[in-house]
Design a protein around this motif. Structure first.
Motif, PDB file in Angstrom:
ATOM      1  N   LYS A  48      54.583  31.470  42.301  1.00  0.00           N
ATOM      2  CA  LYS A  48      54.457  32.824  41.778  1.00  0.00           C
ATOM      3  C   LYS A  48      52.973  33.193  41.734  1.00  0.00           C
ATOM      4  N   ILE A  49      52.638  34.343  42.326  1.00  0.00           N
ATOM      5  CA  ILE A  49      51.267  34.858  42.259  1.00  0.00           C
ATOM      6  C   ILE A  49      51.351  36.236  41.618  1.00  0.00           C
ATOM      7  N   THR A  50      50.612  36.423  40.553  1.00  0.00           N
ATOM      8  CA  THR A  50      50.580  37.724  39.886  1.00  0.00           C
ATOM      9  C   THR A  50      49.193  38.327  40.038  1.00  0.00           C
ATOM     10  N   TRP A  51      49.116  39.652  39.939  1.00  0.00           N
ATOM     11  CA  TRP A  51      47.828  40.341  40.036  1.00  0.00           C
ATOM     12  C   TRP A  51      47.708  41.359  38.906  1.00  0.00           C
ATOM     13  N   VAL A  52      46.467  41.646  38.549  1.00  0.00           N
ATOM     14  CA  VAL A  52      46.138  42.693  37.583  1.00  0.00           C
ATOM     15  C   VAL A  52      45.017  43.518  38.181  1.00  0.00           C
ATOM     16  N   GLY A  53      45.193  44.824  38.235  1.00  0.00           N
ATOM     17  CA  GLY A  53      44.154  45.733  38.699  1.00  0.00           C
ATOM     18  C   GLY A  53      43.754  46.635  37.544  1.00  0.00           C
ATOM     19  N   LYS A  54      42.468  46.669  37.224  1.00  0.00           N
ATOM     20  CA  LYS A  54      41.989  47.459  36.089  1.00  0.00           C
ATOM     21  C   LYS A  54      41.146  48.627  36.565  1.00  0.00           C
ATOM     22  N   LYS A  55      41.258  49.724  35.831  1.00  0.00           N
ATOM     23  CA  LYS A  55      40.444  50.910  36.087  1.00  0.00           C
ATOM     24  C   LYS A  55      40.089  51.507  34.731  1.00  0.00           C
ATOM     25  N   LEU A  56      39.214  52.505  34.720  1.00  0.00           N
ATOM     26  CA  LEU A  56      38.804  53.100  33.451  1.00  0.00           C
ATOM     27  C   LEU A  56      39.975  53.643  32.647  1.00  0.00           C
ATOM     28  N   ALA A  57      40.952  54.216  33.316  1.00  0.00           N
ATOM     29  CA  ALA A  57      42.074  54.847  32.627  1.00  0.00           C
ATOM     30  C   ALA A  57      43.223  53.887  32.332  1.00  0.00           C
ATOM     31  N   GLY A  58      43.077  52.613  32.585  1.00  0.00           N
ATOM     32  CA  GLY A  58      44.155  51.673  32.310  1.00  0.00           C
ATOM     33  C   GLY A  58      44.215  50.550  33.327  1.00  0.00           C
ATOM     34  N   SER A  59      45.408  50.031  33.525  1.00  0.00           N
ATOM     35  CA  SER A  59      45.577  48.928  34.462  1.00  0.00           C
ATOM     36  C   SER A  59      46.993  48.943  35.030  1.00  0.00           C
ATOM     37  N   HIS A  60      47.175  48.174  36.077  1.00  0.00           N
ATOM     38  CA  HIS A  60      48.483  47.964  36.685  1.00  0.00           C
ATOM     39  C   HIS A  60      48.615  46.476  36.967  1.00  0.00           C
ATOM     40  N   HIS A  61      49.841  46.013  37.045  1.00  0.00           N
ATOM     41  CA  HIS A  61      50.057  44.603  37.384  1.00  0.00           C
ATOM     42  C   HIS A  61      51.330  44.455  38.207  1.00  0.00           C
ATOM     43  N   GLY A  62      51.367  43.345  38.923  1.00  0.00           N
ATOM     44  CA  GLY A  62      52.507  43.098  39.788  1.00  0.00           C
ATOM     45  C   GLY A  62      52.470  41.705  40.360  1.00  0.00           C
ATOM     46  N   ALA A  63      53.088  41.548  41.512  1.00  0.00           N
ATOM     47  CA  ALA A  63      53.184  40.247  42.157  1.00  0.00           C
ATOM     48  C   ALA A  63      52.912  40.380  43.647  1.00  0.00           C
ATOM     49  N   VAL A  64      52.638  39.263  44.257  1.00  0.00           N
ATOM     50  CA  VAL A  64      52.421  39.164  45.693  1.00  0.00           C
ATOM     51  C   VAL A  64      52.872  37.759  46.094  1.00  0.00           C
ATOM     52  N   SER A  65      53.350  37.592  47.314  1.00  0.00           N
ATOM     53  CA  SER A  65      53.881  36.298  47.759  1.00  0.00           C
ATOM     54  C   SER A  65      52.838  35.460  48.482  1.00  0.00           C
ATOM     55  N   ALA A  66      52.981  34.163  48.328  1.00  0.00           N
ATOM     56  CA  ALA A  66      52.172  33.225  49.107  1.00  0.00           C
ATOM     57  C   ALA A  66      52.846  33.032  50.455  1.00  0.00           C
TER      58      ALA A  66
END
Length: 159
Positions: A51-69
């Motif tokens: 399992k690979i998860t990601w977090v993307g942050k910006k000034l107005a908040g963030s998003h998160h999800g997954a990506v496959s190896a």
């Protein structure tokens, strides 16, 4: 490129897996699993159990999800993982925090576009792991090591 830097700097990878064909032996000792590792070996990442998860942050908040190896391997020396490499399939990127299907699709399309990962030109990212630090007193099913290395996205490599 600024947006790319923000996403790349915020990308968090959490990989949990078993090596294909080399499942660790877990002795039954006080209900606390302890995995045994071979003294010297190259272990392949079991992509279906990883399992690979990601977090993307910006000034107005963030998003998160997954990506496959796509694939990966780890070198074991002196009974410890010494280094490794995980190839990430950026075409598989998903978002799990946006429940509105239209906004979710829009974000994923933007992340795959040339503004961010440019998956048509760069379909994979590579995480080359230089060191592992074991995490003790883990909960089964949780990551048991902290990996440090270099992540290459769109041909740009950063620690």
């Amino acid at each position: 490129m600024k947006k790319f830097s923000i996403i790349a700097a915020s990308l968090v990878l959490a990989v949990t897996s078993y090596a294909q064909g080399n499942k660790p032996k877990i002795p039954h000792k006080a209900n606390k699993p302890v995995a045994t590792k071979p003294a010297e070996a190259t272990l392949n990442l079991d992509t279906s159990a990883s399992k690979i998860t990601w977090v993307g942050k910006k000034l107005a908040g963030s998003h998160h999800g997954a990506v496959s190896a796509k694939e990966g391997k780890f070198e074991v020396k002196n009974n410890s993982i010494s280094k490794g490499e995980v190839i990430i399939d950026l075409n598989s990127i998903t978002n799990i925090d946006l429940t509105d299907a239209e906004y979710n699709k829009k974000l994923i399309g933007h992340l795959k576009s040339p503004d961010f990962f440019d998956v048509e030109k760069f379909p994979t990212a590579i995480f080359k792991i230089d060191s592992f630090t074991e995490v003790h007193n883990i909960t089964p099913g949780q990551p048991n090591a902290m990996a440090k290395g270099k992540l290459t996205i769109k041909g740009v490599t950063k620690p």
